[in-house]
Design an enzyme around this catalytic site. Sequence first.
Site, PDB file in Angstrom:
ATOM      1  N   ASP A   1      -1.634   4.897   8.026  1.00  0.00           N
ATOM      2  CA  ASP A   1      -1.889   6.084   8.856  1.00  0.00           C
ATOM      3  C   ASP A   1      -2.377   5.634  10.235  1.00  0.00           C
ATOM      4  O   ASP A   1      -1.579   5.381  11.141  1.00  0.00           O
ATOM      5  CB  ASP A   1      -2.905   6.976   8.124  1.00  0.00           C
ATOM      6  CG  ASP A   1      -3.143   8.309   8.806  1.00  0.00           C
ATOM      7  OD1 ASP A   1      -3.011   8.381  10.037  1.00  0.00           O
ATOM      8  OD2 ASP A   1      -3.467   9.294   8.114  1.00  0.00           O
TER       9      ASP A   1
ATOM     10  N   ASP B   1       0.876  -1.179   0.000  1.00  0.00           N
ATOM     11  CA  ASP B   1       0.000   0.000   0.000  1.00  0.00           C
ATOM     12  C   ASP B   1       0.910   1.225   0.000  1.00  0.00           C
ATOM     13  O   ASP B   1       2.093   1.126   0.350  1.00  0.00           O
ATOM     14  CB  ASP B   1      -0.913  -0.016   1.235  1.00  0.00           C
ATOM     15  CG  ASP B   1      -2.200   0.782   1.001  1.00  0.00           C
ATOM     16  OD1 ASP B   1      -2.272   1.525  -0.003  1.00  0.00           O
ATOM     17  OD2 ASP B   1      -3.125   0.664   1.828  1.00  0.00           O
ATOM     18  N   ASP B   2       0.370   2.378  -0.391  1.00  0.00           N
ATOM     19  CA  ASP B   2       1.235   3.564  -0.425  1.00  0.00           C
ATOM     20  C   ASP B   2       1.593   4.038   0.972  1.00  0.00           C
ATOM     21  O   ASP B   2       2.704   4.479   1.214  1.00  0.00           O
ATOM     22  CB  ASP B   2       0.604   4.697  -1.260  1.00  0.00           C
ATOM     23  CG  ASP B   2      -0.738   5.167  -0.713  1.00  0.00           C
ATOM     24  OD1 ASP B   2      -1.441   4.370  -0.066  1.00  0.00           O
ATOM     25  OD2 ASP B   2      -1.087   6.342  -0.935  1.00  0.00           O
TER      26      ASP B   2
END
Length: 154
Positions: A93, A89-90
């Site tokens: 968070d 995934d980028d």
Amino acid sequence: MSNKFVVTWDSFQRETRKLAARQLPASQWKGIIAVTRGGLVPAAILARELGIRHVDTLCIASYDHNQQRSDLQVLKQVQGDGEGFLIIDDLVDTGNTARVIREMYPKAKFITVFAKPQGEPLVDDFEVRVTQDTWIEQPWDMGVVFSTPLCDQE
Ligand SMILES: O=P(O)(O)OC[C@H]1O[C@H](OP(=O)(O)OP(=O)(O)O)[C@H](O)[C@@H]1O
Ligand SMILES: Nc1nc2[nH]cnc2c(=O)[nH]1
Ligand SMILES: [Mg+2]
């Protein structure tokens, strides 16, 4: 979010390449699973760097409920427990997305390019650490715009 971290295409590729270098040897992977949509871009870079052509998608949508992004809907998944697969995934968070992915694919290696402190314990590897109060502005969410010269702004 009180800070903004602007990511250019160049820097995204550079950081993802560094992450890719730590995933060698490539022969240990059956394939890559990209978490849509943010994971699609780093998945392409990883696939290129590692010479992997087996690339699948895990399609997840998140919904805003009173600014809480905790409701996730899995639109498409990959069969199996993730053994031998790199899931990318980028960014991580709050870790909500990562938590769901880890439960679904306990044997996969889950990596991201960026990580905030809350999500850090949920990823097996990442490249860039940013503070929790930083909003990461990804290159695909931006565009080059004309900037008015200072002398014309008076
Ligand atoms: O750790 P979390 O708090 O769960 O946040 C991380 C997720 O948020 C972003 O995706 P987003 O849901 O914005 O959707 P997109 O990738 O389709 O743009 C990012 O690409 C991660 O997948
Ligand atoms: N672009 C972007 N998407 C996110 N989703 C959750 N956190 C972030 C962030 O910092 N930047
Ligand atoms: Mg995403």
